[in-house]
Design a protein around this motif. Structure first.
Motif, mmCIF file in Angstrom:
data_model
loop_
_atom_site.group_PDB
_atom_site.id
_atom_site.type_symbol
_atom_site.label_atom_id
_atom_site.label_comp_id
_atom_site.label_asym_id
_atom_site.label_seq_id
_atom_site.Cartn_x
_atom_site.Cartn_y
_atom_site.Cartn_z
ATOM 1 N N ARG A 198 69.897 -11.891 -22.826
ATOM 2 C CA ARG A 198 70.294 -13.048 -23.632
ATOM 3 C C ARG A 198 69.452 -14.273 -23.291
ATOM 4 O O ARG A 198 69.040 -15.020 -24.187
ATOM 5 N N ALA A 199 69.217 -14.481 -22.004
ATOM 6 C CA ALA A 199 68.417 -15.632 -21.580
ATOM 7 C C ALA A 199 66.988 -15.515 -22.108
ATOM 8 O O ALA A 199 66.403 -16.507 -22.576
ATOM 9 N N LEU A 200 66.422 -14.312 -22.039
ATOM 10 C CA LEU A 200 65.072 -14.101 -22.551
ATOM 11 C C LEU A 200 65.012 -14.342 -24.051
ATOM 12 O O LEU A 200 64.076 -14.981 -24.565
ATOM 13 N N GLY A 201 66.004 -13.837 -24.783
ATOM 14 C CA GLY A 201 66.036 -14.054 -26.227
ATOM 15 C C GLY A 201 66.140 -15.525 -26.582
ATOM 16 O O GLY A 201 65.441 -16.010 -27.490
ATOM 17 N N LEU A 202 66.984 -16.264 -25.858
ATOM 18 C CA LEU A 202 67.124 -17.702 -26.114
ATOM 19 C C LEU A 202 65.824 -18.436 -25.800
ATOM 20 O O LEU A 202 65.416 -19.347 -26.534
ATOM 21 N N LEU A 208 62.745 -17.229 -25.998
ATOM 22 C CA LEU A 208 61.771 -16.950 -27.057
ATOM 23 C C LEU A 208 62.089 -17.739 -28.327
ATOM 24 O O LEU A 208 61.181 -18.292 -28.973
ATOM 25 N N ILE A 209 63.364 -17.815 -28.672
ATOM 26 C CA ILE A 209 63.751 -18.530 -29.898
ATOM 27 C C ILE A 209 63.422 -20.018 -29.774
ATOM 28 O O ILE A 209 62.810 -20.622 -30.672
ATOM 29 N N VAL A 210 63.823 -20.630 -28.661
ATOM 30 C CA VAL A 210 63.622 -22.075 -28.497
ATOM 31 C C VAL A 210 62.143 -22.419 -28.404
ATOM 32 O O VAL A 210 61.667 -23.384 -29.027
ATOM 33 N N THR A 211 61.392 -21.626 -27.636
ATOM 34 C CA THR A 211 59.959 -21.938 -27.505
ATOM 35 C C THR A 211 59.220 -21.737 -28.821
ATOM 36 O O THR A 211 58.313 -22.506 -29.148
ATOM 37 N N PHE A 212 59.614 -20.729 -29.602
ATOM 38 C CA PHE A 212 58.945 -20.523 -30.889
ATOM 39 C C PHE A 212 59.242 -21.660 -31.857
ATOM 40 O O PHE A 212 58.351 -22.153 -32.555
ATOM 41 N N ILE A 213 60.515 -22.077 -31.911
ATOM 42 C CA ILE A 213 60.872 -23.187 -32.804
ATOM 43 C C ILE A 213 60.129 -24.453 -32.395
ATOM 44 O O ILE A 213 59.576 -25.173 -33.239
ATOM 45 N N THR A 214 60.093 -24.727 -31.093
ATOM 46 C CA THR A 214 59.372 -25.916 -30.611
ATOM 47 C C THR A 214 57.892 -25.817 -30.923
ATOM 48 O O THR A 214 57.269 -26.785 -31.380
ATOM 49 N N PHE A 215 57.323 -24.641 -30.700
ATOM 50 C CA PHE A 215 55.902 -24.427 -30.970
ATOM 51 C C PHE A 215 55.615 -24.614 -32.451
ATOM 52 O O PHE A 215 54.622 -25.246 -32.829
ATOM 53 N N ALA A 216 56.486 -24.064 -33.306
ATOM 54 C CA ALA A 216 56.281 -24.170 -34.750
ATOM 55 C C ALA A 216 56.345 -25.624 -35.211
ATOM 56 O O ALA A 216 55.547 -26.061 -36.051
ATOM 57 N N VAL A 217 57.277 -26.372 -34.654
ATOM 58 C CA VAL A 217 57.400 -27.788 -35.029
ATOM 59 C C VAL A 217 56.189 -28.586 -34.559
ATOM 60 O O VAL A 217 55.655 -29.430 -35.298
ATOM 61 N N MET A 218 55.735 -28.307 -33.341
ATOM 62 C CA MET A 218 54.642 -29.091 -32.755
ATOM 63 C C MET A 218 53.286 -28.735 -33.363
ATOM 64 O O MET A 218 52.415 -29.600 -33.510
#
Length: 313
Positions: free
Chosen positions: A11-15, A17-27
């Protein structure tokens, strides 16, 4: 227990990946905009396009993310777009400052929250009234107001502690502690308020259980009853609140670092965001994410150890 820990790790790994991808996509959505921020407003369109190509910002977003993620796995967080300094080097000098502030605050928060919460639930009286006052104070007064009041009282009016600056632990342990005293107190008011109130509620609820009344009727003294039975069962909700407090503490620490001029992550992320230094911002986000995930994972594991019933999900 192994399955319980493995589930939380996934669960921690999935969270993450999700947060870093969203942040990366926004930035990284606007590659040309990033290149222009790096070169300045006077750069020509040709220069901006060339810089975007050089930085790899013209590739598909998913390709950029996977490439960046592979670097993270290797311990390479890329380099600053502005200075060329590796992000890991910049973080290495800033993370100890922020961790010192957060770890000291969390240790003291845990101690005071357990002591005040358990005492207030067990005895009530003036301890309970003090806890209620701290809870109201922590909820009503922002941390930066408390910080400025502490600076005026204990750094200007009565110069007991430094108003700004940071001394490394390896250079001077006493100076390190003195430089963090006022910042830690500024954060403690708010963190103790929420955590101690939760511990008080958990202990009071546990004390009202039938098995506790049965143990009391057998003549077990209050101290052994509290430490052997009550705190063990009341610790679960308290640990969850402490892990959630970590989220707010990390954000509050950034403001406190700015007020006390501490060279931590706070100053780095603010300056990087204002300058459009995307790799540096991503590096600080990854640090914050890992810190929060580690604390939450540790809290979940401790709850599972203290209360085996919580492993059945």
């Amino acid at each position: 227990m192994f399955r319980y820990i493995a589930t939380h790790l996934v669960r921690a790994l999935g969270l993450f990946l999700i947060v870093t991808f969203i942040t990366f996509a926004v930035m990284f959505t606007d590659g040309l905009g990033i290149a222009r921020s790096v070169l300045g407003l006077s750069a020509s369109e040709e220069q901006v396009a060339a810089k975007a190509e050089e930085l790899g910002l013209t590739r598909p977003l998913i390709v950029q993310y996977l490439d960046y993620l592979a670097g993270v796995v290797r311990g390479d967080l890329s380099a600053s777009f502005l200075t060329g300094q590796p992000v890991t080097e910049a973080l290495a000098t800033r993370i100890p400052v922020t961790l010192s502030l957060i770890i000291l605050t969390m240790i003291l928060t845990t101690i005071f929250a357990v002591v005040l919460g358990a005492t207030a639930a067990l005895y009530g009286g003036w301890v309970d009234r003090i806890l209620q006052f701290i809870t109201v104070l922590g909820a009503a007064v922002p941390g930066f107001i408390i910080a400025m009041g502490l600076i005026f009282a204990f750094a200007i009016a009565v110069p007991m502690y430094p108003a700004t600056g940071y001394i490394r632990l390896t250079d001077d342990p006493q100076g390190w502690l003195w430089s963090l005293t006022l910042p830690v107190i500024s954060l403690l008011i708010g963190t103790i308020a929420a955590s101690a109130a939760q511990f008080r509620g958990s202990v009071a609820d546990t004390l009202s259980q039938d098995y506790v009344r049965t143990l009391r009727s057998r003549g077990i003294p209050s101290a052994p009853l509290l430490f052997r039975h009550v705190l063990r069962n009341a610790a679960g909700p308290g640990l969850i609140v402490l892990s959630l407090t970590m989220l707010g503490l990390l954000g509050a620490a950034l403001f406190i670092e700015a007020i006390f001029a501490l060279p931590g992550i706070g100053q780095l992320i603010i300056s990087a965001a204002l300058a459009g230094d995307v790799p540096m911002v991503m590096g600080t986000v990854i640090f914050a994410m890992l810190l929060v995930l580690i604390v939450n994972l540790a809290a979940d594991i401790l709850v599972g150890i203290l209360n085996p019933k919580s492993r059945i999900r």
